[in-house]
Design a protein around this motif. Sequence first.
Motif, short mmCIF file in Angstrom:
data_model
loop_
_atom_site.label_atom_id
_atom_site.label_comp_id
_atom_site.label_asym_id
_atom_site.label_seq_id
_atom_site.Cartn_x
_atom_site.Cartn_y
_atom_site.Cartn_z
N UNK A 230 0.80 -1.22 0.00
CA UNK A 230 0.00 0.00 0.00
C UNK A 230 0.84 1.27 0.00
N UNK A 231 2.13 1.16 0.27
CA UNK A 231 3.02 2.30 0.14
C UNK A 231 2.97 3.32 1.25
N UNK A 232 3.14 2.90 2.51
CA UNK A 232 3.26 3.86 3.62
C UNK A 232 4.22 3.30 4.66
N UNK A 233 4.64 4.16 5.60
CA UNK A 233 5.67 3.79 6.55
C UNK A 233 5.14 3.44 7.92
N UNK A 234 6.06 3.38 8.91
CA UNK A 234 5.70 3.00 10.27
C UNK A 234 4.70 3.97 10.89
N UNK A 235 4.89 5.27 10.67
CA UNK A 235 3.99 6.26 11.25
C UNK A 235 2.56 6.07 10.76
N UNK A 236 2.40 5.88 9.45
CA UNK A 236 1.07 5.66 8.89
C UNK A 236 0.45 4.37 9.39
N UNK A 237 1.27 3.37 9.59
CA UNK A 237 0.79 2.10 10.13
C UNK A 237 0.26 2.29 11.55
N UNK A 238 0.99 3.06 12.36
CA UNK A 238 0.55 3.33 13.73
C UNK A 238 -0.77 4.08 13.77
N UNK A 239 -0.96 5.04 12.85
CA UNK A 239 -2.22 5.78 12.79
C UNK A 239 -3.39 4.83 12.48
N UNK A 240 -3.18 3.91 11.55
CA UNK A 240 -4.24 2.97 11.16
C UNK A 240 -4.66 2.10 12.34
N UNK B 121 9.14 5.72 14.72
CA UNK B 121 9.50 6.17 13.38
C UNK B 121 10.50 7.32 13.42
N UNK B 122 10.49 8.12 14.49
CA UNK B 122 11.37 9.29 14.58
C UNK B 122 12.61 9.04 15.44
N UNK B 123 12.42 8.43 16.61
CA UNK B 123 13.54 8.22 17.54
C UNK B 123 14.11 6.82 17.49
N UNK B 124 13.40 5.89 16.85
CA UNK B 124 13.88 4.51 16.76
C UNK B 124 13.24 3.61 17.79
N UNK B 125 13.31 2.32 17.55
CA UNK B 125 12.68 1.35 18.42
C UNK B 125 13.30 1.28 19.82
N UNK B 126 14.64 1.32 19.99
CA UNK B 126 15.18 1.21 21.35
C UNK B 126 14.63 2.25 22.31
N UNK B 127 14.55 3.51 21.88
CA UNK B 127 13.98 4.55 22.74
C UNK B 127 12.52 4.26 23.04
N UNK B 128 11.79 3.81 22.04
CA UNK B 128 10.36 3.55 22.21
C UNK B 128 10.11 2.39 23.16
#
Length: 426
Positions: free
Chosen positions: A45-55, A363-370
Motif C-alpha cells: 500500500x506504500x506507507x511507513x511506520x507512522x502511517x501504520x501506527x495511525x491505522x 519512526x522518529x527516535x527509533x525502536x530502542x527509545x520507544x
Amino acid sequence: MTSHGHPPGRRRSGRLMVGASAITTLGAIPPFLIGAQAVEIRDDLGFGLGGFGVAVSLFFATAAVATVATSGVVDRMGRRRLLAAAGTLVALGGAAMGTLVVGWWSLLLVMMVLGLGNAACQATANLLMARALPPGRRGLGFGVKQSAVPLAIMLGGLAVPTTGEIWGWRSTFLITATLGLLVVVLAALTGRRRPAGATPVAVEVDLFDVPPTLPLLLAALAITFASAAANFVGAFAASWGFEVGMTPSQTGLLMAAGSGGSIVVRIFSGWRADHRHGANLPVVAAQMWVGAAACLGLVVQAEWAVWVFGLLAFSIGWSWPGLLLYAVARLGRDNPAKASGAIQAGAFAGGALGPLLLGGLSATAGFPVTWAVASGCFLVAGVLILLSRRLFVADLVARPPREPFTYGRVKVTGPTSSRPGPGRED
C-alpha cells in the motif's frame, strides 16, 4: 449437568465463556493481522511506520468512541441484536479490506468499520459475562474471555506462514469476513431457538452499592497506560524483529508462541482468582512490571533478545486484563457491568494512543527509545493499580457492601461476619 436456581450450570457456563472469547477474538483480530503482516502490507500500500501506527490507533479510537456513545443503548438492544450488528460490521470490514483497500486512506476508512465491529463484539461478550455468568465462575470467565486478544495475536502470527504466504495478506481478512457472516446466521438462529427461561435476570443495583468513582478512574487510567504499551508490543514486535534480522515467518511464529503463553497464564490467573481470598490486584501489578522489564530487554538489538523478551512480554507482561476486570468488578461492589464499561474504555483508549504515539516515536527516535518509553508505561500502570486498590478497600471499609461477596464457591455473610479483613481483598 443441569443448573438449579438462577445460576447456569457448569456446562452452560463453559459454553458462555467459549462463546464470549470467540466473538471477542473475531472483533479484536484486525490490528494484529495487519501487525503480523506489516512488512507486506506497507510495501503493497506504500506507507511507513507512522502511517501504520495511525491505522492501528484509529481502529481502537473508533471502538472507544463507539463504546462510550452507545453505553446507554447496549442493554436495550439485547444480545441477539448486538451479535447481529457485530457480525455484520466484521463481515463488511473484512470484505472491504480483502477487496477494496488500495492505499493508506482507504485502509483508514476500513479500520474505522472494523473498530465499530470490535466495539459491538466486546459489548456482546461483556453482556454475557455481566448477566449470564455466576459470581463464583467470573474469575475463570473473565480469564477465558480476555484470552481473546492473545488468541487474536496468535492467529495473526500463524496467518503469516500459512494463509498469508500462500494467498497473500488480503486472504486473511476474507476469512474473517466469512466468519462474520456465520455470526450473523448464528444471531438469527439464536433468536428463533431461545429456550424458555433462558432470558438472563437483570440485577438491580441500588445507589449505595454504586462503585466509587476515583478508584475506578485510576484503574481505567492504569489500563490505558498498560494497554498503550501492550498494544504497541502486539502491533510492532514483528516490525522490530524484522529490523534485527528475523524473517516474517519467524516473527509470526514469535507472536503465535508468545500469545499462546499469554492465553495459558490468563486462564490460570482467572482460575486461581476463583479459589483464593482476594489479593488479585497485586498480582496484576506484578504482571505489568514483568512487562516493563521485558520491554527494557527488547532494547537489545539482537534476535535472541527479541525471542526471549518478546515471549516474556507477551506471555506474562500482557496476562493481566482478565484478572484486572475480575478484581475491579469485585472491589467495585460485585458490579461487573459497571466495571467492565470503565475498564473497556480505558483499554480502547490505550489501544488507540499506544500505536499512534509510540508508533510515531519509533519512526522518529527509533525502536530502542520507544521500548524504554513502553517500559515506563507498564511501570506507571502497576503503581496506579496498587493505588486504586488502596482506595477501593478504603471504600469497602467505609461503606460495607449490602450484598455479601463470595470467594470461589463460599459465600461470606455480611460486613460483621468472619470475612477476611480489607488487606485480603482484591
